[in-house]
Enzyme design. Sequence first.
Site, PDB file in Angstrom:
ATOM      1  N   HIS A 100     -18.875  11.228   0.660  1.00 61.37           N
ATOM      2  CA  HIS A 100     -19.409  10.119   1.218  1.00 61.37           C
ATOM      3  C   HIS A 100     -20.906   9.845   1.269  1.00 61.37           C
ATOM      4  CE1 HIS A 100     -18.901   6.233   3.870  1.00 61.37           C
ATOM      5  NE2 HIS A 100     -19.883   7.085   4.464  1.00 61.37           N
ATOM      6  N   ARG A 111       0.699  -1.134   0.092  1.00 64.08           N
ATOM      7  CA  ARG A 111      -0.023  -0.039   0.079  1.00 64.08           C
ATOM      8  C   ARG A 111       1.082   1.336  -0.011  1.00 64.08           C
ATOM      9  NH1 ARG A 111      -5.190   0.493   0.838  1.00 64.08           N
ATOM     10  NH2 ARG A 111      -5.413  -1.679   1.665  1.00 64.08           N
TER      11      ARG A 111
END
Length: 197
Positions: free
Chosen positions: A117, A73
Amino acid sequence: MTEKVNNIVVLISGAGSNMAALIKTAQQENWDGLLGARVVAVISNKPGAEGLALAQALGVATQVLDHKDFESRAAFDAALQTLIDAHQPALVVLAGFMRILTPDFVAHYAGRMVNIHPSLLPAFTGLNTHQRAIDAGCLEAGATVHLVTADLDHGQILAQAVVTVLPGDSAETLADRVLVQEHLIYPQAIKALLQLL
Ligand code: GRF
């Protein structure tokens, strides 16, 4: 005309409808002339993301950085940061970018990276927000624009849209109505933030 240069880089993983709404609003409202603001690049971590063709059709350059090509990552985020920073962005816009971000990456863009979101934060962080709102018996759902911090879906709230949950709503029907509102509030919240930079 403004002297400022407010480059915007958008990160996507999928359909890119918020990205397209942002580009269209910026073009229609002449953000370039008013704020020196333009979307200079759309970057996807998924080679097949539908939004890539959409961005190109709107005249914006696209780049793909496939997270599967990286062994960690941190390595992906470091490469992504290099790609983004080549555009010298004033603002990094996450628009359906389905990646957990490393703290170093988030810190690098502190105060200049935003997300949308699909819930009324602080309720329903994470995934499956619409089904969870329906299951909880919420009478209202919606979407939130917020600054991105290392704590997922917890940054400062910049804008919200409230949508009534209708009897018989499925996650899909609710998501469709919330998305309409997302396309309105996200560009306007970004514009307001650019005016402060
Ligand atoms: C939107 O619902 C957004 O709130 C969430 O992911 C979805 C992205 O949709 N973060 P799109 O790719 O912008 O169409």
